[in-house]
Design a protein around this motif. Structure first.
Motif, PDB file in Angstrom:
ATOM      1  N   ALA B  23       0.698  -1.306   0.000  1.00 27.97           N
ATOM      2  CA  ALA B  23      -0.087  -0.105  -0.067  1.00 27.97           C
ATOM      3  C   ALA B  23       1.006   1.138  -0.003  1.00 27.97           C
ATOM      4  O   ALA B  23       0.808   2.341  -0.884  1.00 27.97           O
ATOM      5  CB  ALA B  23      -0.866   0.039   1.379  1.00 27.97           C
ATOM      6  N   LEU B  24       1.990   1.446   1.019  1.00 25.89           N
ATOM      7  CA  LEU B  24       2.861   2.605   1.001  1.00 25.89           C
ATOM      8  C   LEU B  24       3.534   2.635  -0.298  1.00 25.89           C
ATOM      9  O   LEU B  24       3.497   3.969  -0.796  1.00 25.89           O
ATOM     10  CB  LEU B  24       3.628   2.097   2.059  1.00 25.89           C
ATOM     11  CG  LEU B  24       3.261   2.257   3.442  1.00 25.89           C
ATOM     12  CD1 LEU B  24       4.319   1.975   4.348  1.00 25.89           C
ATOM     13  CD2 LEU B  24       2.799   3.775   3.796  1.00 25.89           C
ATOM     14  N   ALA B  25       4.109   1.679  -0.946  1.00 28.21           N
ATOM     15  CA  ALA B  25       4.919   1.960  -2.279  1.00 28.21           C
ATOM     16  C   ALA B  25       3.782   2.344  -3.312  1.00 28.21           C
ATOM     17  O   ALA B  25       4.191   3.382  -3.966  1.00 28.21           O
ATOM     18  CB  ALA B  25       5.454   0.672  -2.567  1.00 28.21           C
ATOM     19  N   ALA B  26       2.778   1.806  -3.437  1.00 25.77           N
ATOM     20  CA  ALA B  26       1.490   2.193  -4.526  1.00 25.77           C
ATOM     21  C   ALA B  26       1.311   3.417  -4.199  1.00 25.77           C
ATOM     22  O   ALA B  26       1.248   4.483  -5.174  1.00 25.77           O
ATOM     23  CB  ALA B  26       0.483   1.028  -4.724  1.00 25.77           C
ATOM     24  N   ALA B  27       0.821   4.038  -3.126  1.00 25.84           N
ATOM     25  CA  ALA B  27       0.669   5.458  -2.625  1.00 25.84           C
ATOM     26  C   ALA B  27       1.482   6.298  -2.870  1.00 25.84           C
ATOM     27  O   ALA B  27       1.451   7.308  -3.573  1.00 25.84           O
ATOM     28  CB  ALA B  27      -0.123   5.618  -1.321  1.00 25.84           C
ATOM     29  N   ARG B  28       2.984   5.950  -2.626  1.00 32.49           N
ATOM     30  CA  ARG B  28       3.945   6.961  -2.660  1.00 32.49           C
ATOM     31  C   ARG B  28       4.240   7.066  -4.150  1.00 32.49           C
ATOM     32  O   ARG B  28       4.969   8.097  -4.644  1.00 32.49           O
ATOM     33  CB  ARG B  28       5.228   6.325  -2.220  1.00 32.49           C
ATOM     34  CG  ARG B  28       4.974   6.525  -0.374  1.00 32.49           C
ATOM     35  CD  ARG B  28       5.971   5.829   0.085  1.00 32.49           C
ATOM     36  NE  ARG B  28       6.011   5.965   1.824  1.00 32.49           N
ATOM     37  CZ  ARG B  28       6.667   5.151   2.766  1.00 32.49           C
ATOM     38  NH1 ARG B  28       7.299   4.294   2.386  1.00 32.49           N
ATOM     39  NH2 ARG B  28       6.241   5.562   4.017  1.00 32.49           N
ATOM     40  N   GLY B  30       1.964   7.579  -6.168  1.00 35.33           N
ATOM     41  CA  GLY B  30       0.926   8.463  -6.812  1.00 35.33           C
ATOM     42  C   GLY B  30      -0.397   7.955  -6.696  1.00 35.33           C
ATOM     43  O   GLY B  30      -1.246   8.581  -7.567  1.00 35.33           O
ATOM     44  N   PHE B  31      -0.770   6.744  -6.555  1.00 38.99           N
ATOM     45  CA  PHE B  31      -2.038   5.973  -6.724  1.00 38.99           C
ATOM     46  C   PHE B  31      -2.868   6.194  -5.590  1.00 38.99           C
ATOM     47  O   PHE B  31      -2.392   6.121  -4.257  1.00 38.99           O
ATOM     48  CB  PHE B  31      -1.964   4.564  -7.259  1.00 38.99           C
ATOM     49  CG  PHE B  31      -1.344   4.691  -8.653  1.00 38.99           C
ATOM     50  CD1 PHE B  31      -1.924   4.821  -9.491  1.00 38.99           C
ATOM     51  CD2 PHE B  31       0.151   4.518  -8.877  1.00 38.99           C
ATOM     52  CE1 PHE B  31      -1.540   4.847 -11.031  1.00 38.99           C
ATOM     53  CE2 PHE B  31       0.822   4.808 -10.175  1.00 38.99           C
ATOM     54  CZ  PHE B  31      -0.300   4.655 -11.235  1.00 38.99           C
ATOM     55  N   LYS B  32      -4.082   6.173  -5.788  1.00 40.69           N
ATOM     56  CA  LYS B  32      -5.321   6.083  -4.772  1.00 40.69           C
ATOM     57  C   LYS B  32      -5.433   4.490  -4.155  1.00 40.69           C
ATOM     58  O   LYS B  32      -5.690   3.654  -5.100  1.00 40.69           O
ATOM     59  CB  LYS B  32      -6.648   6.289  -5.179  1.00 40.69           C
ATOM     60  CG  LYS B  32      -6.681   7.921  -4.887  1.00 40.69           C
ATOM     61  CD  LYS B  32      -7.986   8.568  -5.745  1.00 40.69           C
ATOM     62  CE  LYS B  32      -9.372   7.835  -5.309  1.00 40.69           C
ATOM     63  NZ  LYS B  32     -10.509   8.285  -6.164  1.00 40.69           N
ATOM     64  N   VAL B  33      -4.861   4.226  -2.943  1.00 39.74           N
ATOM     65  CA  VAL B  33      -4.808   2.721  -2.429  1.00 39.74           C
ATOM     66  C   VAL B  33      -5.816   2.612  -1.334  1.00 39.74           C
ATOM     67  O   VAL B  33      -5.894   3.563  -0.328  1.00 39.74           O
ATOM     68  CB  VAL B  33      -3.508   2.618  -2.147  1.00 39.74           C
ATOM     69  CG1 VAL B  33      -3.417   1.330  -1.322  1.00 39.74           C
ATOM     70  CG2 VAL B  33      -2.391   2.742  -3.222  1.00 39.74           C
ATOM     71  N   THR B  34      -6.802   1.790  -1.589  1.00 39.19           N
ATOM     72  CA  THR B  34      -7.446   1.095  -0.169  1.00 39.19           C
ATOM     73  C   THR B  34      -6.856   0.018   0.057  1.00 39.19           C
ATOM     74  O   THR B  34      -6.878  -0.963  -0.634  1.00 39.19           O
ATOM     75  CB  THR B  34      -9.002   1.109  -0.649  1.00 39.19           C
ATOM     76  OG1 THR B  34      -9.402   2.197  -1.283  1.00 39.19           O
ATOM     77  CG2 THR B  34      -9.842   0.805   0.434  1.00 39.19           C
ATOM     78  N   GLY B 118      -3.102   9.413   0.076  1.00 37.35           N
ATOM     79  CA  GLY B 118      -3.445   8.434  -0.920  1.00 37.35           C
ATOM     80  C   GLY B 118      -3.906   6.891  -0.279  1.00 37.35           C
ATOM     81  O   GLY B 118      -4.708   6.311  -1.136  1.00 37.35           O
ATOM     82  N   ILE B 119      -3.607   7.002   0.909  1.00 39.18           N
ATOM     83  CA  ILE B 119      -4.021   5.501   1.413  1.00 39.18           C
ATOM     84  C   ILE B 119      -5.273   5.688   1.994  1.00 39.18           C
ATOM     85  O   ILE B 119      -5.506   6.614   2.899  1.00 39.18           O
ATOM     86  CB  ILE B 119      -3.135   4.832   2.362  1.00 39.18           C
ATOM     87  CG1 ILE B 119      -1.729   4.467   1.513  1.00 39.18           C
ATOM     88  CG2 ILE B 119      -3.520   3.833   3.143  1.00 39.18           C
ATOM     89  CD1 ILE B 119      -0.568   3.796   2.444  1.00 39.18           C
ATOM     90  N   THR B 120      -6.372   4.696   1.993  1.00 37.07           N
ATOM     91  CA  THR B 120      -7.557   4.661   2.956  1.00 37.07           C
ATOM     92  C   THR B 120      -7.440   3.281   3.435  1.00 37.07           C
ATOM     93  O   THR B 120      -7.284   2.350   2.790  1.00 37.07           O
ATOM     94  CB  THR B 120      -8.663   4.849   2.095  1.00 37.07           C
ATOM     95  OG1 THR B 120      -8.744   6.246   1.201  1.00 37.07           O
ATOM     96  CG2 THR B 120     -10.004   4.974   2.644  1.00 37.07           C
TER      97      THR B 120
END
Lengths: 464, 628
Positions: B23-28, B30-34, B118-120
């Protein structure tokens, strides 16, 4: 750990091992010219300085010892069969010389090629039409299957067992170190080095023993110790002269280790025969001196092979019967000489005086008229190069391959000892142990797979 | 039924060590992560041992840190004891291991997640992976949670740990839960099966936790942390980790313990055949140890604190699935544990995970585009192994959405590369644990040079800031300059040098020697030759360490680099996933079947599949050349 290589130097006997005037040993791949240079001395200059597609005269050396005189063809990439650098050595034919050269190349960094590997490279490097791909693939598949089955089936049971047992020992010690590195809290390596060094030394001795006892290896290197036996005037010296006169490459006179024996080494169609007690034979032809039964016994004891001559013109005498009685289990060829006169000896009669005729071949010859003597070399090949399988190229090549692998396995084990002495850490020298393990596995067609991890878990209790 | 629909980019299923990193990598990037979890309290939970790192696992954490992952930073903030294992061995096997304060670790990670843009975080069980056909390929388009709410997304990452259809066993008592009694995930497995994804059953276990007040530490050996602590993260200020540490304790089982275990084997779910899953040989239960190593008189038991704010102690070395009464009896035979009060029983846990052959090297599943997975679901074991995969899955899911090629670390790049290659390529009939003996290029893959190996890759991916990268470049330059200087500074055979060498029991010089050559002598090193190196400038300790290792082991490193060159030639020969190996008739039958099952991505990977021989590889090379 052993990476499949694409362009490393490979070598092979490309003319076949059958005795012939000229043999060709070929090498291809990166660095093959340097390897050739390590064992070839040219008459003029250095091989690596020569132009591509030129042929040169020189000699092959094993250290200081000259092995053969040769012509060598140098072909640089890309205009070669494999599109790689290629060196072709034209030497004297016959298995001894060619195997020796192959062995020297392997010992200097070339790998003995898999079957079909030259063709594979030629294809991969664009030398063979793409439409031939199917054929090349089939060739690789069938050749490798053949080589694998042949190579493994010719390993004797005892040799196989010994390699398996050495590998078990090695694997345990590799696993010990690796377990200790992976779980230092459960397995302590601090006291282990001493044990390891003595263990590895022990294993080196065992590998050494394999190297020296390696069936054909020894015979290829030292020759077959051969004794010529027979009553006076039966034709021993004629046979000796035939053998000595027949040899094509190497003759050496060596004072034997036992008193009053003289050894002569002759190359009979590529087979090395070490003839013992030739002094007695030479003398006996001048001074008519009966060869005493005790002398005969001594020769029986020392020889790998007995050539027993019988005189067809007089039949089997009491003396012959005694000599036949001594054969008992020894490999022997009984030569019925003087077949130009009427037959007085039957095979069945000879056999009746033998305790056991399993290892005995009977041939009719006439040394004087040069009849039948050419059969001797083929019989010896059958008897010595392999007991069960017919003597063929594959057997000889895989023998060189096996011996090379044993040498490499040993060299890596010696590395381990040196490394421990130099204070090199465990994780570095355990790799040498592993390579050694893998090389031994290659001889008997065993993969390494996950052996180490499995051994760790089965022999060492570790983990949280 | 009216289902809510929520839009996001990437869904991460599970918030353990793999899920958090993903989650952290994807959000960092630039993506919206749930990120979904069955319980927010269980984010980055450590349900088994209270450690991060250890042999080869420490390597994974440092590599993950060099690539921009979180675990190293988080343990540096949460540890209560730290040790460099194998410090007396070669540099390649030095490994950091820390005792974590479990609750602090969890809270710190949760804080990072909660505060990353970006993380929910969403508490809820994911029941279904939703897919649609895109250009004829089954592709992820969302996930559905238990309440019926649909999260539309372009990629999903399964990090279900041991929760998938899990059940816990403590003797005859079986509960259908995840670890620590948490809710298990019972629907997702069915959804995956419908997508054609093969699942199998693995097993692992954990020992009891005991009340510290009931233990007699005077009967145990005490073990302290290192005097000087080395941080996990390359970004952590080494001074900030010089904290007061707590000890751990060690004791042993004995014949009495083993007798009780042997007498009750029929009540062990494993030996009674109730457990079907395969357990890890690396973490055998005490029952296994006693049965398989019957001649061992005793086994070590480590008593480790679970944290500073709890009295619970972890009983390392004695995991078990015996019934509670047997557990109590056996633990009480161990010196120091005679009166132990068990807070949590030991138990075994069974769970669903992926069959071999389902994954690609980017950690995307072969059968569903956009569906990635990481951690125990992929058949690994361990927090560090999970985190490393989570990071790579997160990176590659993000890159897929950005239309970029996946980042695939090879076996010569990193332990992470070895880990993923093994998970993807081997059959692995048990939970896979990283080990140094699995890394054939381990001399290059040291924990000390993880930054030198991977920071550039992390920076190129976008997880390493420019500032950190510049700092790293500076360090690299300092190392190169100093090695250069040592190789080109010669000392002559003068009186001062000879005197010095004599004092070090080192043989005198006959000709001039470079300082680098002198350092290679067994009895000397970088620090020791300082007296004859007056021009030396003060350097940071990590730079000095690199200089020393790179010079001292240069010969071996060179040799390994050559091997790596050969290795890379095969890795660079790519195999397309749509080759039907049945059509290559020269391959042996077994090779055809295996190659079709695993669909290797290059020749090197193909050569590591069990049952594929060198001759098969030759055939493949010819085939490839023909197809070109």
């Amino acid at each position: 750990m052993d990476t499949y290589r694409l362009d490393d130097p490979i070598c092979a006997i490309s003319s076949g091992l059958a005795p012939s005037g000229i043999g060709i040993v070929r090498m291809s791949g990166e660095g093959c010219i340097d390897i050739a240079e390590k064992i070839i001395k040219l008459k003029n200059g250095k091989l690596s300085d020569k132009e591509s597609h030129t042929i040169h005269y020189g000699h092959i050396y094993d250290g200081d010892k000259m092995v053969d005189e040769i012509m060598v063809i140098l072909m640089r990439a890309p205009h070669t069969y494999t599109k790689e650098d290629v060196v072709e050595i034209n030497c004297h034919g016959g298995p001894y010389i060619m195997n020796k050269i192959l062995y020297l190349l392997a010992g200097n960094g070339a790998r003995i090629a898999d079957r079909g590997e030259f063709t594979k490279r030629a294809f991969l490097n664009g030398r063979i039409d793409l439409s031939k791909a199917e054929a090349v693939m089939d060739l690789i598949a069938s050749e490798s299957e053949y080589a694998a089955s042949n190579s493994i089936s010719q390993i004797e049971g005892s040799l196989y067992k010994e390699i398996v047992s050495i590998r078990e020992d090695l694997l345990y010690n590799i696993a010990y170190i690796e377990a200790g590195l992976d779980d230092p809290e459960h397995i302590d390596l601090d006291e282990y080095q001493e044990t390891l060094v003595s263990k590895v030394k022990e294993i080196i001795l065992r590998v050494d023993k394999l190297i020296s006892s390696y069936d054909n290896g020894k015979i290829i290197k030292e020759g077959i110790t051969t004794g010529i036996i027979g009553k006076p005037n039966v034709g021993k010296s004629s046979l000796l002269n035939y053998l000595v006169g027949h040899e094509r490459a190497i003759v050496t006179d060596v004072a034997g280790t036992t008193r009053d024996t003289v050894e002569e080494t002759v190359n009979l169609d590529g087979i090395l025969l070490k003839l013992i007690d030739t002094a007695g034979i030479r003398e006996s032809s001048d001074v008519v001196e009966a060869i005493g039964i005790n002398k005969a016994k001594e020769i029986y004891e020392n020889a790998d092979l007995i050539l027993l001559l019988l005189d067809n013109s007089v039949g089997i005498t009491e003396e012959d019967k005694k000599l036949l009685g001594l054969i008992n289990n020894k490999k022997a060829i009984i030569l019925i000489n003087k077949t130009d006169v009427d037959n007085k000896i039957e095979e069945s009669e000879i056999k009746s005086f033998l305790e056991d005729d399993n290892n005995v071949h009977i041939v009719e010859i006439s040394v004087k008229n040069n009849i039948g003597v050419d059969k001797i070399s083929n019989i010896i090949k059958e008897m010595f190069y392999n007991d069960e399988i017919k003597y063929n190229d594959e057997v000889c090549i895989s023998n060189v391959r096996h011996k090379t692998l044993l040498d490499e396995a040993k060299a890596h084990l010696e590395e381990v000892i040196n490394a421990v002495m130099d204070g090199v850490p465990e994780d570095i020298y355990s790799v040498d142990m592993y390579i050694s393990y893998a090389k031994l596995g290659e001889i008997i067609g065993m993969d390494t797979g996950e052996d180490v991890v499995n051994e760790i878990f089965s022999k060492f209790c570790m983990g949280k | 039924m009216n289902n809510s629909i929520i839009e996001t980019d990437i869904c991460v299923i599970g918030a353990g060590h793999a899920g958090c990193e993903a989650a952290l990598a994807a959000a960092r990037l630039g993506f919206k992560v749930t990120i979904f979890t069955v319980s927010v309290e269980s984010i980055a939970m450590m349900p088994c041992n209270p450690n991060i790192g250890g042999t080869s696992k420490g390597h994974l954490v440092r590599e993950l840190d060099a690539l921009g992952g979180e675990m190293g930073v988080n343990i540096d903030k949460s540890f209560i004891q730290s040790k460099m294992l194998n410090a007396s061995k070669g540099p390649a096997v030095h490994s950091l291991r820390a005792q974590a304060d479990k609750s602090v670790y969890t809270l710190n990670m949760r804080k990072v997640l909660e505060n990353t843009e970006g993380i929910t975080i969403k508490q809820g069980e994911v029941c279904e992976i939703l897919t649609e056909e895109v250009d004829g390929v089954n592709t992820v388009c969302g996930v559905k949670i238990y309440t019926g709410t649909i999260y539309k997304c372009k990629a999903a990452i399964i990090c279900s740990g041991t929760y998938l259809n899990s059940r816990c066993l403590c003797g005859e008592s079986i509960t259908y839960t995840g670890p620590n009694g948490l809710q298990s995930a019972t629907h997702l497995g069915e959804s995956l099966t419908k997508l054609g994804i093969g699942l199998r059953r693995f097993k692992t276990g954990t020992p009891a936790r005991m009340d510290k007040r009931s233990l007699d530490f005077s009967k145990m050996e005490i073990q302290y942390g290192d005097e000087r602590v080395v941080p996990f993260s390359f970004t952590t200020d080494p001074e900030s980790v010089q904290i007061e540490q707590v000890p751990v304790y060690m004791t042993y089982t004995n014949e009495e313990t083993h007798k009780i275990i042997r007498a009750n084997l029929d009540r062990s779910p494993i030996y009674a055949g109730i457990i079907e899953g395969t357990g890890p040989r690396y973490c055998p239960s005490i029952e296994d140890k006693v049965v398989k190593f019957a001649d061992k008189e005793r086994h070590q038991v480590f008593i480790e604190p679970e944290g500073l704010y709890t009295n619970e102690m972890y009983v390392g070395g004695m995991s078990s699935s015996m019934p509670e009464d047997v557990q109590i009896a056996m633990y009480h035979t161990v010196p120091g544990l005679e009166n132990a009060v068990i807070v949590r029983n030991a138990y075994a846990i069974e769970y669903d995970c992926l069959c071999p052959g389902e994954l690609t090297l980017s950690l995307e599943l072969k059968k569903v585009s956009g569906l990635f997975s990481a951690g125990q679901f992929n058949g690994s074991s361990g927090y560090e192994e999970a985190a490393a995969q989570g990071l790579m899955a997160g990176i590659n899911a993000a890159r897929k959405l950005s239309d970029l090629d996946p980042v695939i670390l090879t076996r010569s790049d990193a332990y992470i590369g070895v880990l993923i290659d093994d998970l993807v390529t081997l059959e692995n009939n048990e939970p896979y644990r990283m080990m140094t003996s699995r890394a054939e290029y381990r001399l290059m893959l040291r924990q000390d040079n993880a930054d030198l190996r991977l920071t550039k890759i992390g920076h190129d991916i976008g997880l390493i800031s420019d500032e950190r990268y510049e700092k790293f470049e500076l360090k690299k330059q300092m190392i190169e300059d100093e090695i250069d200087r040592l190789k080109n500074t010669f000392v002559g055979a003068n009186a001062k040098v000879q005197e010095f060498l004599k004092s070090m029991n080192s043989s005198p010089l006959k000709t001039a020697f470079s300082l680098a050559d002198l350092m290679c002598r067994q009895e000397l090193d970088y620090e020791l030759i300082a007296p004859i190196d007056p021009d030396r400038k003060p350097l940071p300790s990590d730079v000095k360490e690199q200089v020393y290792i790179q010079i001292k082991y240069e010969g071996y490193i060179e040799k390994q680099l050559q091997q790596i060159n050969h290795f890379k030639k095969l890795e660079n020969k790519k195999l397309s996933s749509d080759i039907d190996y049945n059509e290559i008739s020269s391959l042996r039958l077994e090779a055809r079947q295996k190659l079709n099952k695993f669909k290797p991505e290059n020749i090197g990977q193909a050569s590591r599949i069990s049952g594929v021989t060198p001759a098969d590889i030759s055939v493949l090379l010819v085939y490839l050349t023909q197809k070109k």
